[in-house]
Design a protein around this motif. Structure first.
Motif, PDB file in Angstrom:
ATOM      1  N   SER A   1       0.833  -9.260   5.328  1.00  0.00           N
ATOM      2  CA  SER A   1       2.021  -8.634   5.932  1.00  0.00           C
ATOM      3  C   SER A   1       2.987  -8.156   4.849  1.00  0.00           C
ATOM      4  N   ASN A   2       3.106  -8.898   3.745  1.00  0.00           N
ATOM      5  CA  ASN A   2       3.956  -8.453   2.641  1.00  0.00           C
ATOM      6  C   ASN A   2       3.385  -7.199   1.990  1.00  0.00           C
ATOM      7  N   PHE A   3       2.052  -7.155   1.871  1.00  0.00           N
ATOM      8  CA  PHE A   3       1.423  -5.963   1.300  1.00  0.00           C
ATOM      9  C   PHE A   3       1.695  -4.750   2.182  1.00  0.00           C
ATOM     10  N   ARG A   4       1.581  -4.921   3.491  1.00  0.00           N
ATOM     11  CA  ARG A   4       1.833  -3.802   4.412  1.00  0.00           C
ATOM     12  C   ARG A   4       3.261  -3.280   4.243  1.00  0.00           C
ATOM     13  N   ARG A   5       4.233  -4.194   4.117  1.00  0.00           N
ATOM     14  CA  ARG A   5       5.627  -3.777   3.909  1.00  0.00           C
ATOM     15  C   ARG A   5       5.778  -3.046   2.572  1.00  0.00           C
TER      16      ARG A   5
ATOM     17  N   CYS B   1       5.238   4.388   0.316  1.00  0.00           N
ATOM     18  CA  CYS B   1       5.182   5.700   0.986  1.00  0.00           C
ATOM     19  C   CYS B   1       6.557   6.346   0.988  1.00  0.00           C
ATOM     20  N   ASP B   2       7.598   5.553   1.296  1.00  0.00           N
ATOM     21  CA  ASP B   2       8.970   6.077   1.286  1.00  0.00           C
ATOM     22  C   ASP B   2       9.358   6.568  -0.103  1.00  0.00           C
TER      23      ASP B   2
ATOM     24  N   ILE C   1       1.925   5.882   6.616  1.00  0.00           N
ATOM     25  CA  ILE C   1       0.689   5.631   7.344  1.00  0.00           C
ATOM     26  C   ILE C   1       0.397   4.140   7.276  1.00  0.00           C
ATOM     27  N   HIS C   2      -0.416   3.667   8.177  1.00  0.00           N
ATOM     28  CA  HIS C   2      -0.850   2.277   8.121  1.00  0.00           C
ATOM     29  C   HIS C   2      -1.821   2.121   6.964  1.00  0.00           C
TER      30      HIS C   2
ATOM     31  N   HIS D   1      -4.632   0.673   6.824  1.00  0.00           N
ATOM     32  CA  HIS D   1      -6.022   0.949   7.204  1.00  0.00           C
ATOM     33  C   HIS D   1      -6.322   2.454   7.212  1.00  0.00           C
ATOM     34  N   ALA D   2      -5.296   3.278   7.361  1.00  0.00           N
ATOM     35  CA  ALA D   2      -5.504   4.732   7.365  1.00  0.00           C
ATOM     36  C   ALA D   2      -6.006   5.229   6.011  1.00  0.00           C
ATOM     37  N   THR D   3      -5.798   4.461   4.940  1.00  0.00           N
ATOM     38  CA  THR D   3      -6.329   4.883   3.641  1.00  0.00           C
ATOM     39  C   THR D   3      -7.851   4.901   3.681  1.00  0.00           C
ATOM     40  N   ARG D   4      -8.424   3.993   4.453  1.00  0.00           N
ATOM     41  CA  ARG D   4      -9.872   3.939   4.617  1.00  0.00           C
ATOM     42  C   ARG D   4     -10.373   5.180   5.356  1.00  0.00           C
ATOM     43  N   LYS D   5      -9.652   5.557   6.388  1.00  0.00           N
ATOM     44  CA  LYS D   5     -10.004   6.766   7.144  1.00  0.00           C
ATOM     45  C   LYS D   5      -9.809   8.011   6.282  1.00  0.00           C
TER      46      LYS D   5
END
Length: 177
Positions: free
Chosen positions: A99-103, A109-110, A117-118, A120-124
């Motif tokens: 969760s800290n990594f996601r934040r 991104c900002d 993006i989420h 997981h979207a990097t995988r897509k």
């Protein structure tokens, strides 16, 4: 994560012992996951997720930089350092909370002034870029470590390690330019 299409848990569970900088390859076989309130470092769920992936120069550069930051953090932490062997660790060597990594990813991104993006979207995105580079679907399947694209592709096509290496090199060159 973006270049190799790693899942978040695979990136956070990556160990230095599974990275061969001189050979430019890494073995994916571990993941970091929060299960029933506990952060666990464990094997990946399926055999299809396990693989040794060659990586392009852009990943070598990033991992060398990460290794320098890791060494500096270990030195700064002194006796408070907890050795986990993980490539991505906190300033005290402990595993990074997903969760800290996601934040942190959202903040990055900002800062980069790109659309949020989420993770997981990097995988897509990796998969989409491989398609845009005309990478054979079987090679993309190997890179992303999917268990199947379609029965036909699994039965009738095969990709060599050399094709995988060339595809990842081309993808890395796209990021470098």
């Amino acid at each position: 994560m973006l270049v190799l299409g790693l899942r978040l848990g695979e990136a956070l569970g990556l160990r230095w012992e599974d990275v061969e900088l001189d050979q430019a390859e890494m073995t994916i076989g571990w993941q970091l996951q929060r299960v029933a309130g506990k952060l666990l470092h464990r094997r990946t769920k399926t055999d299809a997720s396990d693989a040794t992936l060659p990586f392009p120069e852009i990943v070598t550069t990033a991992l060398c930089s990460r290794q320098q930051a890791h060494d500096a953090a270990r030195e700064a932490a002194g006796d408070d350092w907890q050795e986990t062997g993980l490539v991505f660790a906190t300033a005290s060597g402990r595993p990074v909370e997903p969760s800290n990594f996601r934040r942190s990813f959202a903040n990055a991104c900002d800062k980069a002034d790109v659309r949020k993006i989420h993770v997981h979207a990097t995988r897509k995105t990796c998969a989409s870029l491989l398609v845009a580079l005309d990478v054979h679907p079987r090679v993309a399947m190997q890179i992303l470590r999917h268990s199947q694209i379609a029965v036909t592709m699994n039965i009738y096509s095969e990709a060599s390690s050399e094709e995988t290496r060339k595809a990842l090199k081309r993808l890395g060159e796209q990021f470098a330019s």
